[in-house]
Design a protein around this motif. Structure first.
Motif, mmCIF file in Angstrom:
data_model
loop_
_atom_site.group_PDB
_atom_site.id
_atom_site.type_symbol
_atom_site.label_atom_id
_atom_site.label_comp_id
_atom_site.label_asym_id
_atom_site.label_seq_id
_atom_site.Cartn_x
_atom_site.Cartn_y
_atom_site.Cartn_z
ATOM 1 N N LYS A 53 0.838 -1.213 0.000
ATOM 2 C CA LYS A 53 0.000 0.000 0.000
ATOM 3 C C LYS A 53 0.871 1.262 0.000
ATOM 4 C CE LYS A 53 -3.542 -2.702 2.272
ATOM 5 N NZ LYS A 53 -4.033 -3.207 3.570
ATOM 6 N N LEU A 63 7.703 -13.383 3.037
ATOM 7 C CA LEU A 63 7.455 -13.217 1.590
ATOM 8 C C LEU A 63 8.058 -11.903 1.104
ATOM 9 C CD1 LEU A 63 3.692 -14.285 1.491
ATOM 10 C CD2 LEU A 63 5.728 -15.701 1.080
ATOM 11 N N MET A 99 5.502 -20.404 -2.959
ATOM 12 C CA MET A 99 6.130 -20.412 -1.629
ATOM 13 C C MET A 99 6.890 -21.707 -1.405
ATOM 14 S SD MET A 99 3.252 -18.799 0.849
ATOM 15 C CE MET A 99 1.992 -17.696 0.191
#
Ligand code: CAA
Length: 257
Positions: free
Chosen positions: A68, A106, A164
């Motif tokens: 964001k 991540l 992942m």
């Protein structure tokens, strides 16, 4: 300094930094970057600290750079700010830093863990570089460090598919040094950190510097560097103490000099 997005505490001779933006899964915004680097620099300068640990929550070490915060930025802004450059401060820390990773690591989270000196993972840890799924790529070192950790094939797989890697695969691939049950993650990491912090600090720093040389130079240069540094260690009282303690069959009492 007061911190808003991390928790900072001292446990014996270990400095513990806990990422603390639970609502955003510890997404790494500019404030987190500034605070983590400032806290690590303060521990680096603190003579009572011998090792550091960076950890997150059980659900997320960090789910990446803050999407964001980046979303609306333009190229000129990213370039002129040299966005992410602040993280380089962490790679200049001289004392060892262990990443204790549970849950998601991540994007920037995986990259932050890889900036640390080694990674201890909980069984639920998941590593990935999913930036490709956002239409971008790693920007905090992932394409370079992950490739050095796990090799080209797996790094390509991770960066191109964004998939992942679980803790078992991460250990098999050399990304993490060990995997422990989730409930033991902090205890096991603190044990390793306590052990390091009880050793001779100059010897610890020189070991870290020398292993890092392996990534930055040729084998011949690295070997020369190692040997020179090894020779120089005989100027330390701690070398005399460490070897005398072995011969006299007693614990060493290192004084960091
Ligand atoms: N940035 C900003 N906010 C994030 C975030 C991130 N990287 N990851 C998670 N969040 C926020 C979510 O937006 C959500 O906030 P709201 O409640 O306000 O909607 C909150 O954290 C919880 O997340 P989810 O609801 O998505 O939780 P989940 O359990 O369903 O999924 C997840 C977990 C799979 C980790 C998912 O959150 C996810 O995919 N996150 C993004 C992972 C990602 O793409 N990381 C790379 C970022 S780019 C980068 O890191 C660039 C670089 O090289 C440095």
């Amino acid at each position: 300094m007061t911190y808003e997005s991390i928790l900072v505490e001292t446990r014996g001779k270990v400095g513990l930094i806990t990422l603390n933006r639970p609502k955003a899964l510890n997404a790494l915004n500019s404030q987190v970057m500034a605070e983590v680097v400032a806290a690590a620099q303060a521990f680096d300068a603190d003579a009572n600290i011998g090792c550091m640990v960076i950890t997150g929550s059980e659900k997320a070490f960090a789910a990446g750079a803050d999407i964001k915060e980046m979303q609306a930025k333009a190229y000129a802004e990213m370039y002129l700010e040299d966005f992410f450059v602040g993280w380089e401060g962490l790679t200049r820390i001289r004392k060892p830093i262990i990443a204790a990773v549970a849950g998601y690591a991540l994007g920037g989270g995986c990259e932050l863990a890889m900036m640390c000196d080694f990674i201890i993972a909980a069984e639920n840890a998941k590593f990935g570089q999913p930036e490709i799924t956002l239409g971008v790529m790693p920007g905090m070192g992932g394409s370079q460090r992950l490739t050095r950790f796990v090799g080209k094939s797996k790094a390509m797989d991770m960066c191109l598919t964004g998939r992942m890697m679980d803790a078992a695969e991460a250990e098999r691939s050399g990304l993490v040094s060990r995997v422990v049950p989730l409930e033991q993650l902090l205890d096991e990491t603190m044990k390793a950190a306590d052990k390091i912090a009880a050793l001779s600090l100059p010897a610890v720093i020189m070991n870290k510097e020398s292993v890092n040389r392996a990534y930055e130079t040729t084998l011949a240069e690295g070997l020369r560097f190692e040997r020179r540094v090894f020779h120089s260690m005989f100027a330390f009282e701690d070398q005399k103490e460490g070897m005398a303690a072995f011969v006299e069959k007693r614990p060493a009492n290192f004084r960091n000099r």
